[in-house]
Design an enzyme around this catalytic site. Structure first.
Site, PDB file in Angstrom:
ATOM      1  N   TRP A 320      25.721   3.564  20.107  1.00  0.00           N
ATOM      2  CA  TRP A 320      24.983   2.717  21.046  1.00  0.00           C
ATOM      3  C   TRP A 320      24.785   1.318  20.474  1.00  0.00           C
ATOM      4  CZ3 TRP A 320      20.388   0.035  20.663  1.00  0.00           C
ATOM      5  CH2 TRP A 320      19.840  -0.455  21.854  1.00  0.00           C
ATOM      6  N   HIS A 321      24.567   1.230  19.165  1.00  0.00           N
ATOM      7  CA  HIS A 321      24.306  -0.065  18.548  1.00  0.00           C
ATOM      8  C   HIS A 321      25.546  -0.947  18.489  1.00  0.00           C
ATOM      9  CE1 HIS A 321      20.481   1.716  17.188  1.00  0.00           C
ATOM     10  NE2 HIS A 321      20.074   0.468  17.071  1.00  0.00           N
ATOM     11  N   GLY A 322      26.727  -0.368  18.449  1.00  0.00           N
ATOM     12  CA  GLY A 322      27.910  -1.207  18.384  1.00  0.00           C
ATOM     13  C   GLY A 322      29.193  -0.404  18.376  1.00  0.00           C
TER      14      GLY A 322
END
Length: 506
Positions: A320-322
């Site tokens: 989700w973060h990257g």
């Protein structure tokens, strides 16, 4: 549009406050909400108007799937269709190029990489809408009007970088009348929280960011002390930057009489990685717990299932973060540490039985318990620091090189270069004075002292009370407001050199 910009502070938000309370004062509640909705769309599309089309498309699709559930009663069918609809949009804009790169690398294909620009806040407003559809599927959310639902998604303080707000927390506030009444205490609370968050972002996070950027521009040139300072600087920077946005969002909403959920509770005070995630990005942790971890079975089916579910959650959290393997590995490391903590706690709970008589337990000396607490904190903080290296690195190769420099036990004077990079208009007069009195060496020493001051202030904020607690408990005295006015002026004069918030990229 950025919170830390002239147009936002001197134009956009004053118009929002006047319009919001003006329409509400005359009882035009629907017009007040429509006005806020249009202003939020302007806020989102300020730099890229095409983003407005995307978010309206996403909102319309979600609302129509909710309507289908209302009309047909087929909650699972249309709920899952809506969730897949949002995941498809997120995949295309955030993960398509990452997917193609890996397919090309594994299967030696030559699929075209599109270099798709990532829309601002897409991960946040997508998860927010997925949470709504998941609740619709469970029968835990009603079908809202388009105005209410759109206001919930695009409400500008939390639109771009969270917190991820539940429909049941925000929409009832828009529907009620309590937040529509102007109250001086709400305005003062919001101003104090917004100003303190702005100062945290501009005067500390952005200053540390200069050092971090220089360090990561040429990792191979770092010595061990320099790598340590860069690692610590990023640890402070990402917390101060992200929590500053959350504080400012809470402050802006507070000035309008609206309450947003807390996203941070002093995470660097944690004495375990599990506790860290109860304090860091709380709304994301709640999302994954409620919609992934618990549906997978949580910890109800034994330790093996618990570890599996934990690793799945943190794999998804990293992704989700990257869209990069550095983020995935970062998430898996956190998942592995939390799994080890579960195993260790299980050993302590079901380990050897004490030989002491029943009903009698030996008490550890208070000093020993305190020292053990410091040890747990140091171990947790050390792990979080090391893991942030992966999060910040643009590739696994960069991260490996950074770790090598960190543990190289070398010194080449990198710290002096960092000190010079911290020079700015705020310390320039002192630098010039030191240079005239003591020459070049005195000026460099002053820069190092300034850098250490920034680190000290950052550490104090990380170990001190959260800003929202400070704003709630400390009365708005005259001296405090004067001090905040000085901070606001310093921030405004620094706007030419500000950066975007780090989580805008996620």
């Amino acid at each position: 549009m950025l919170f830390n910009s002239y147009i936002f502070i001197f134009c956009f938000f004053p118009i929002v406050l006047c319009g919001w309370y003006g329409w509400n004062h005359f009882g035009k509640y629907r017009m007040a909400q429509l006005f806020l909705l249009l202003m939020s769309l302007w806020f989102y599309g300020y730099y890229h108007p095409n983003y407005v089309i995307l978010i309206l498309f996403s909102i319309t699709g979600s609302w129509l799937f909710s309507l289908c559930i209302q009309k047909t009663g087929k909650r699972k069918l249309f709920g899952w269709m809506g969730i897949l609809f949002h995941l498809g949009i997120l995949f295309y804009y955030k993960y398509y190029d990452f997917f193609v790169q890996n397919v090309n690398a594994v299967f030696k294909t030559d699929w075209v990489i599109k270099n798709i620009m990532l829309p601002l806040g897409i991960s946040f407003f997508t998860f927010q809408q997925i949470s709504f559809l998941a609740d619709r599927m469970r029968g835990q959310a009603p079908h809202y009007s388009m105005t209410d639902y759109m206001s919930y998604v695009v409400y500008f303080p939390q639109l771009i970088a969270g917190p991820i707000v539940s429909h049941e927390d925000l929409i009832p506030q828009f529907q009620g009348e309590e937040c529509r009444r102007f109250r001086w205490e709400n305005l003062l609370y919001g101003i104090r929280l917004f100003t303190a968050g702005l100062a945290k972002k501009i005067l500390l996070a952005d200053e540390l960011g200069k050092l971090v950027d220089i360090g990561y521009e040429d990792v191979a040139a770092l010595d061990a002390p320099g790598a340590f300072l860069v690692m610590l600087a990023y640890t402070f920077q990402i917390f101060l930057d992200f929590s500053a946005y959350s504080d400012m969002a809470m402050g802006l909403a507070g000035m309008m009489g609206i309450s947003l959920p807390v996203n941070f509770r002093s995470p660097y005070k944690a004495r375990s990685v599990r506790e860290f995630w109860k304090r860091w990005h709380i709304t994301l942790n709640v999302f994954f717990t409620k919609y992934v971890y618990i549906p997978l079975g949580g910890n109800r089916a034994g330790r093996a299932r618990l570890i599996r579910n934990t690793m799945i959650v943190f794999f998804l959290s990293g992704l989700w973060h990257g869209a990069d393997w550095t983020f995935v590995l970062w998430g898996l490391l956190h998942g592995a540490m939390i799994s080890l903590e579960h195993v260790w706690d299980g050993r302590k709970r079901f380990g050897k039985i004490s030989s002491a008589p029943a009903g009698i337990r030996e008490r550890e000396p208070e000093e020993q318990v305190k020292n053990r607490g410091w040890g747990k904190w140091a171990a947790t903080f050390g792990f979080v620091n090391l893991a942030w290296v992966l999060f910040r690195s643009d590739s696994l190769e960069t991260a490996v090189m950074f770790y090598k420099r960190l543990f190289s036990f070398t010194y080449n004077g990198t710290i002096w270069r960092f000190g010079t990079a911290m020079k700015n208009w705020r310390n320039y007069p002192l630098y010039q004075l030191a240079d005239k009195i003591g020459g070049y060496t005195a000026g460099r020493v002053l820069c190092i002292a300034w850098m250490l001051l920034i680190f000290g202030l950052a550490a104090a904020l990380c170990k001190g009370p959260d800003l929202f607690e400070w704003a709630e408990k400390k009365p708005a005295g005259c001296m405090q407001m004067c001090g905040l006015a000085v901070l606001l002026c310093l921030c405004v004069f620094s706007f030419s050199g500000v950066t975007v918030f780090l989580y805008f990229n996620f």
